[in-house]
Design a protein around this motif. Structure first.
Motif, PDB file in Angstrom:
ATOM      1  N   ARG A  12       3.961   7.758  -4.861  1.00 24.24           N
ATOM      2  CA  ARG A  12       3.795   6.409  -5.396  1.00 24.24           C
ATOM      3  C   ARG A  12       4.636   5.461  -4.541  1.00 24.24           C
ATOM      4  O   ARG A  12       5.752   5.805  -4.150  1.00 24.24           O
ATOM      5  CB  ARG A  12       4.212   6.348  -6.857  1.00 24.24           C
ATOM      6  CG  ARG A  12       3.274   7.129  -7.760  1.00 24.24           C
ATOM      7  CD  ARG A  12       3.713   7.184  -9.216  1.00 24.24           C
ATOM      8  NE  ARG A  12       5.106   7.440  -9.481  1.00 24.24           N
ATOM      9  CZ  ARG A  12       5.725   8.633  -9.401  1.00 24.24           C
ATOM     10  NH1 ARG A  12       5.058   9.696  -9.022  1.00 24.24           N
ATOM     11  NH2 ARG A  12       6.998   8.756  -9.688  1.00 24.24           N
ATOM     12  N   ILE A  13       4.098   4.275  -4.250  1.00 27.38           N
ATOM     13  CA  ILE A  13       4.781   3.278  -3.424  1.00 27.38           C
ATOM     14  C   ILE A  13       4.794   1.945  -4.157  1.00 27.38           C
ATOM     15  O   ILE A  13       3.756   1.478  -4.613  1.00 27.38           O
ATOM     16  CB  ILE A  13       4.066   3.090  -2.064  1.00 27.38           C
ATOM     17  CG1 ILE A  13       4.020   4.401  -1.282  1.00 27.38           C
ATOM     18  CG2 ILE A  13       4.741   1.993  -1.244  1.00 27.38           C
ATOM     19  CD1 ILE A  13       3.201   4.318   0.001  1.00 27.38           C
ATOM     20  N   TRP A  14       5.974   1.335  -4.263  1.00 24.23           N
ATOM     21  CA  TRP A  14       6.140   0.005  -4.851  1.00 24.23           C
ATOM     22  C   TRP A  14       6.712  -0.935  -3.804  1.00 24.23           C
ATOM     23  O   TRP A  14       7.496  -0.534  -2.952  1.00 24.23           O
ATOM     24  CB  TRP A  14       7.117   0.032  -6.019  1.00 24.23           C
ATOM     25  CG  TRP A  14       6.664   0.758  -7.223  1.00 24.23           C
ATOM     26  CD1 TRP A  14       5.992   0.255  -8.295  1.00 24.23           C
ATOM     27  CD2 TRP A  14       6.866   2.146  -7.517  1.00 24.23           C
ATOM     28  NE1 TRP A  14       5.757   1.244  -9.218  1.00 24.23           N
ATOM     29  CE2 TRP A  14       6.288   2.416  -8.771  1.00 24.23           C
ATOM     30  CE3 TRP A  14       7.483   3.201  -6.830  1.00 24.23           C
ATOM     31  CZ2 TRP A  14       6.306   3.672  -9.358  1.00 24.23           C
ATOM     32  CZ3 TRP A  14       7.501   4.452  -7.401  1.00 24.23           C
ATOM     33  CH2 TRP A  14       6.916   4.679  -8.653  1.00 24.23           C
ATOM     34  N   HIS A  15       6.353  -2.206  -3.894  1.00 28.39           N
ATOM     35  CA  HIS A  15       6.944  -3.250  -3.060  1.00 28.39           C
ATOM     36  C   HIS A  15       8.267  -3.670  -3.690  1.00 28.39           C
ATOM     37  O   HIS A  15       8.380  -3.728  -4.913  1.00 28.39           O
ATOM     38  CB  HIS A  15       5.993  -4.453  -2.980  1.00 28.39           C
ATOM     39  CG  HIS A  15       6.562  -5.597  -2.217  1.00 28.39           C
ATOM     40  ND1 HIS A  15       7.159  -6.654  -2.845  1.00 28.39           N
ATOM     41  CD2 HIS A  15       6.638  -5.838  -0.890  1.00 28.39           C
ATOM     42  CE1 HIS A  15       7.573  -7.517  -1.933  1.00 28.39           C
ATOM     43  NE2 HIS A  15       7.271  -7.037  -0.739  1.00 28.39           N
ATOM     44  N   THR A  16       9.269  -3.961  -2.873  1.00 32.16           N
ATOM     45  CA  THR A  16      10.522  -4.531  -3.367  1.00 32.16           C
ATOM     46  C   THR A  16      10.720  -5.883  -2.701  1.00 32.16           C
ATOM     47  O   THR A  16      10.440  -6.037  -1.513  1.00 32.16           O
ATOM     48  CB  THR A  16      11.733  -3.613  -3.069  1.00 32.16           C
ATOM     49  OG1 THR A  16      11.849  -3.435  -1.653  1.00 32.16           O
ATOM     50  CG2 THR A  16      11.592  -2.266  -3.751  1.00 32.16           C
ATOM     51  N   ALA A  17      11.172  -6.854  -3.465  1.00 29.83           N
ATOM     52  CA  ALA A  17      11.339  -8.202  -2.924  1.00 29.83           C
ATOM     53  C   ALA A  17      12.769  -8.459  -2.458  1.00 29.83           C
ATOM     54  O   ALA A  17      12.997  -9.166  -1.488  1.00 29.83           O
ATOM     55  CB  ALA A  17      10.938  -9.232  -3.968  1.00 29.83           C
ATOM     56  N   ASP A  18      13.745  -7.891  -3.155  1.00 29.01           N
ATOM     57  CA  ASP A  18      15.141  -8.154  -2.831  1.00 29.01           C
ATOM     58  C   ASP A  18      15.918  -6.847  -2.855  1.00 29.01           C
ATOM     59  O   ASP A  18      16.319  -6.407  -3.933  1.00 29.01           O
ATOM     60  CB  ASP A  18      15.736  -9.144  -3.824  1.00 29.01           C
ATOM     61  CG  ASP A  18      17.133  -9.599  -3.411  1.00 29.01           C
ATOM     62  OD1 ASP A  18      17.465  -9.473  -2.218  1.00 29.01           O
ATOM     63  OD2 ASP A  18      17.877 -10.057  -4.292  1.00 29.01           O
ATOM     64  N   PRO A  19      16.055  -6.199  -1.726  1.00 31.03           N
ATOM     65  CA  PRO A  19      15.680  -6.623  -0.377  1.00 31.03           C
ATOM     66  C   PRO A  19      14.206  -6.345  -0.093  1.00 31.03           C
ATOM     67  O   PRO A  19      13.602  -5.507  -0.762  1.00 31.03           O
ATOM     68  CB  PRO A  19      16.569  -5.737   0.513  1.00 31.03           C
ATOM     69  CG  PRO A  19      16.750  -4.487  -0.281  1.00 31.03           C
ATOM     70  CD  PRO A  19      16.778  -4.920  -1.718  1.00 31.03           C
ATOM     71  N   PRO A  20      13.636  -7.042   0.908  1.00 32.51           N
ATOM     72  CA  PRO A  20      12.228  -6.817   1.232  1.00 32.51           C
ATOM     73  C   PRO A  20      12.003  -5.400   1.739  1.00 32.51           C
ATOM     74  O   PRO A  20      12.739  -4.918   2.590  1.00 32.51           O
ATOM     75  CB  PRO A  20      11.926  -7.853   2.308  1.00 32.51           C
ATOM     76  CG  PRO A  20      13.236  -8.359   2.790  1.00 32.51           C
ATOM     77  CD  PRO A  20      14.259  -8.049   1.750  1.00 32.51           C
ATOM     78  N   GLY A  21      11.019  -4.738   1.162  1.00 34.68           N
ATOM     79  CA  GLY A  21      10.718  -3.386   1.599  1.00 34.68           C
ATOM     80  C   GLY A  21       9.867  -2.634   0.608  1.00 34.68           C
ATOM     81  O   GLY A  21       9.076  -3.228  -0.122  1.00 34.68           O
ATOM     82  N   LEU A  22      10.066  -1.313   0.587  1.00 31.08           N
ATOM     83  CA  LEU A  22       9.293  -0.427  -0.271  1.00 31.08           C
ATOM     84  C   LEU A  22      10.211   0.561  -0.970  1.00 31.08           C
ATOM     85  O   LEU A  22      11.234   0.953  -0.431  1.00 31.08           O
ATOM     86  CB  LEU A  22       8.269   0.360   0.548  1.00 31.08           C
ATOM     87  CG  LEU A  22       7.229  -0.430   1.330  1.00 31.08           C
ATOM     88  CD1 LEU A  22       6.401   0.520   2.192  1.00 31.08           C
ATOM     89  CD2 LEU A  22       6.332  -1.227   0.403  1.00 31.08           C
ATOM     90  N   ARG A  23       9.773   0.990  -2.167  1.00 29.35           N
ATOM     91  CA  ARG A  23      10.421   2.088  -2.887  1.00 29.35           C
ATOM     92  C   ARG A  23       9.376   3.171  -3.062  1.00 29.35           C
ATOM     93  O   ARG A  23       8.246   2.894  -3.472  1.00 29.35           O
ATOM     94  CB  ARG A  23      10.927   1.621  -4.259  1.00 29.35           C
ATOM     95  CG  ARG A  23      11.627   2.731  -5.040  1.00 29.35           C
ATOM     96  CD  ARG A  23      12.269   2.192  -6.318  1.00 29.35           C
ATOM     97  NE  ARG A  23      11.317   1.720  -7.284  1.00 29.35           N
ATOM     98  CZ  ARG A  23      10.735   2.485  -8.222  1.00 29.35           C
ATOM     99  NH1 ARG A  23      10.985   3.768  -8.298  1.00 29.35           N
ATOM    100  NH2 ARG A  23       9.893   1.941  -9.077  1.00 29.35           N
ATOM    101  N   LEU A  24       9.748   4.408  -2.742  1.00 28.12           N
ATOM    102  CA  LEU A  24       8.819   5.529  -2.820  1.00 28.12           C
ATOM    103  C   LEU A  24       9.313   6.551  -3.828  1.00 28.12           C
ATOM    104  O   LEU A  24      10.521   6.696  -4.027  1.00 28.12           O
ATOM    105  CB  LEU A  24       8.706   6.234  -1.460  1.00 28.12           C
ATOM    106  CG  LEU A  24       7.820   5.606  -0.397  1.00 28.12           C
ATOM    107  CD1 LEU A  24       8.295   4.250   0.014  1.00 28.12           C
ATOM    108  CD2 LEU A  24       7.737   6.515   0.803  1.00 28.12           C
ATOM    109  N   ALA A  25       8.376   7.265  -4.415  1.00 27.69           N
ATOM    110  CA  ALA A  25       8.706   8.382  -5.306  1.00 27.69           C
ATOM    111  C   ALA A  25       7.701   9.484  -5.059  1.00 27.69           C
ATOM    112  O   ALA A  25       6.495   9.237  -4.992  1.00 27.69           O
ATOM    113  CB  ALA A  25       8.665   7.944  -6.771  1.00 27.69           C
TER     114      ALA A  25
END
Length: 115
Positions: A12-25
């Protein structure tokens, strides 16, 4: 929590805004590494660094690590890929391949757990 940008049986991949990037699980392998790279390329944080939170990733294959380094090397000068991990194997693989060299714009931040 927002729904993931991407989800399959392993990742699963989510966008992160602060900081800009991605979070994966989950697990990154040949079946989903193209999706990971595509979402990394879509991160709009210029001129900020791009953060990749791998703290919930249990497996990352060698080809995917290579893709992450290639992405880091493609960033504009002054930008870095900042990788957060709790999995010692990810950090060990990056170091074993020499991807922690200063000229590679990749910063590895390891979180130590109490387990």
């Amino acid at each position: 929590m927002h729904p993931p940008l991407y989800a399959d049986a392993l990742l699963r991949i989510w966008h992160t805004a602060d900081p800009p990037g991605l979070r994966l699980a989950g697990q990154v392998d040949l079946t989903n590494q193209t999706a990971l790279v595509g979402h990394l390329l879509a991160v709009d944080g210029a001129p900020a660094d791009v953060t990749l939170d791998l703290t919930e990733v249990t497996f990352l294959n060698f080809a995917s690590l290579h893709a992450l380094v290639a992405f880091a090397e493609s960033l504009e000068p002054g930008r870095r890929l900042v990788v957060h991990t709790r999995t010692p194997a990810v950090a060990q693989m990056l170091r074993a391949c020499g991807w922690d060299r200063p000229e590679v714009p990749l910063t590895l931040l390891e979180e130590i757990t109490d387990d």
